[in-house]
Motif scaffolding. Structure first.
Motif, PDB file in Angstrom:
ATOM      1  N   ALA A 114      42.853  28.376  33.239  1.00  0.00           N
ATOM      2  CA  ALA A 114      43.981  29.301  33.415  1.00  0.00           C
ATOM      3  C   ALA A 114      43.598  30.512  34.249  1.00  0.00           C
ATOM      4  O   ALA A 114      44.372  30.952  35.112  1.00  0.00           O
ATOM      5  N   GLU A 115      42.423  31.045  34.028  1.00  0.00           N
ATOM      6  CA  GLU A 115      42.002  32.235  34.787  1.00  0.00           C
ATOM      7  C   GLU A 115      41.955  31.949  36.288  1.00  0.00           C
ATOM      8  O   GLU A 115      42.437  32.746  37.094  1.00  0.00           O
ATOM      9  N   LEU A 116      41.399  30.806  36.650  1.00  0.00           N
ATOM     10  CA  LEU A 116      41.336  30.413  38.065  1.00  0.00           C
ATOM     11  C   LEU A 116      42.730  30.195  38.632  1.00  0.00           C
ATOM     12  O   LEU A 116      43.048  30.648  39.740  1.00  0.00           O
ATOM     13  N   LEU A 117      43.590  29.535  37.872  1.00  0.00           N
ATOM     14  CA  LEU A 117      44.922  29.189  38.365  1.00  0.00           C
ATOM     15  C   LEU A 117      45.819  30.412  38.493  1.00  0.00           C
ATOM     16  O   LEU A 117      46.676  30.470  39.372  1.00  0.00           O
ATOM     17  N   ILE A 118      45.644  31.397  37.646  1.00  0.00           N
ATOM     18  CA  ILE A 118      46.438  32.616  37.724  1.00  0.00           C
ATOM     19  C   ILE A 118      45.929  33.523  38.840  1.00  0.00           C
ATOM     20  O   ILE A 118      46.707  34.230  39.484  1.00  0.00           O
TER      21      ILE A 118
END
Length: 121
Positions: A114-118
């Motif tokens: 999630a951190e990468l995608l956000i």
């Protein structure tokens, strides 16, 4: 159509329109998150980057390429490659079970990233 969109993204970049669902901003990813970036990287031949964002990007881009290749061969030769599967109730149940398991695994994978995608939004 999809292959031409992937080529356009590979050349011109990602769309300027926000394609994220509302829950994305709350940190809740869905299995398709990162798919646009993954498709762009796959069209550029950057498989490691595509895999990092979403493995479905590679499958979609090269699946479209195979469909175009099949159509070209079929139009030129007049012979079409067809695959027929004998769907027994057991095979159908097994296929749905495997698809569901892969869907859940992809959902968990994308949520862990999630951190990468956000970060790119």
């Amino acid at each position: 159509m999809g292959a031409s969109i992937a080529v356009a993204m590979a050349i011109y970049g990602l769309p300027a329109v926000d394609l994220h669902p509302p829950l994305h901003r709350l940190g809740i990813m869905d299995p398709l998150c990162g798919g646009t970036r993954a498709a762009r990287y796959a069209a550029q031949g950057r498989f490691e980057d595509a895999w990092t964002y979403n493995p479905l990007g590679i499958v979609v881009v090269y699946g479209a390429l195979l469909a175009l290749l099949r159509a070209a061969v079929g139009l030129v030769s007049g012979r079409w490659l067809n695959v027929a599967l004998g769907w027994t109730p057991r095979r159908r149940q097994l296929a749905w079970s495997v698809a569901l398991l892969l869907f859940v695994a992809l959902e968990v994978r994308q949520q862990l990233r999630a951190e990468l995608l956000i970060a790119g939004t």
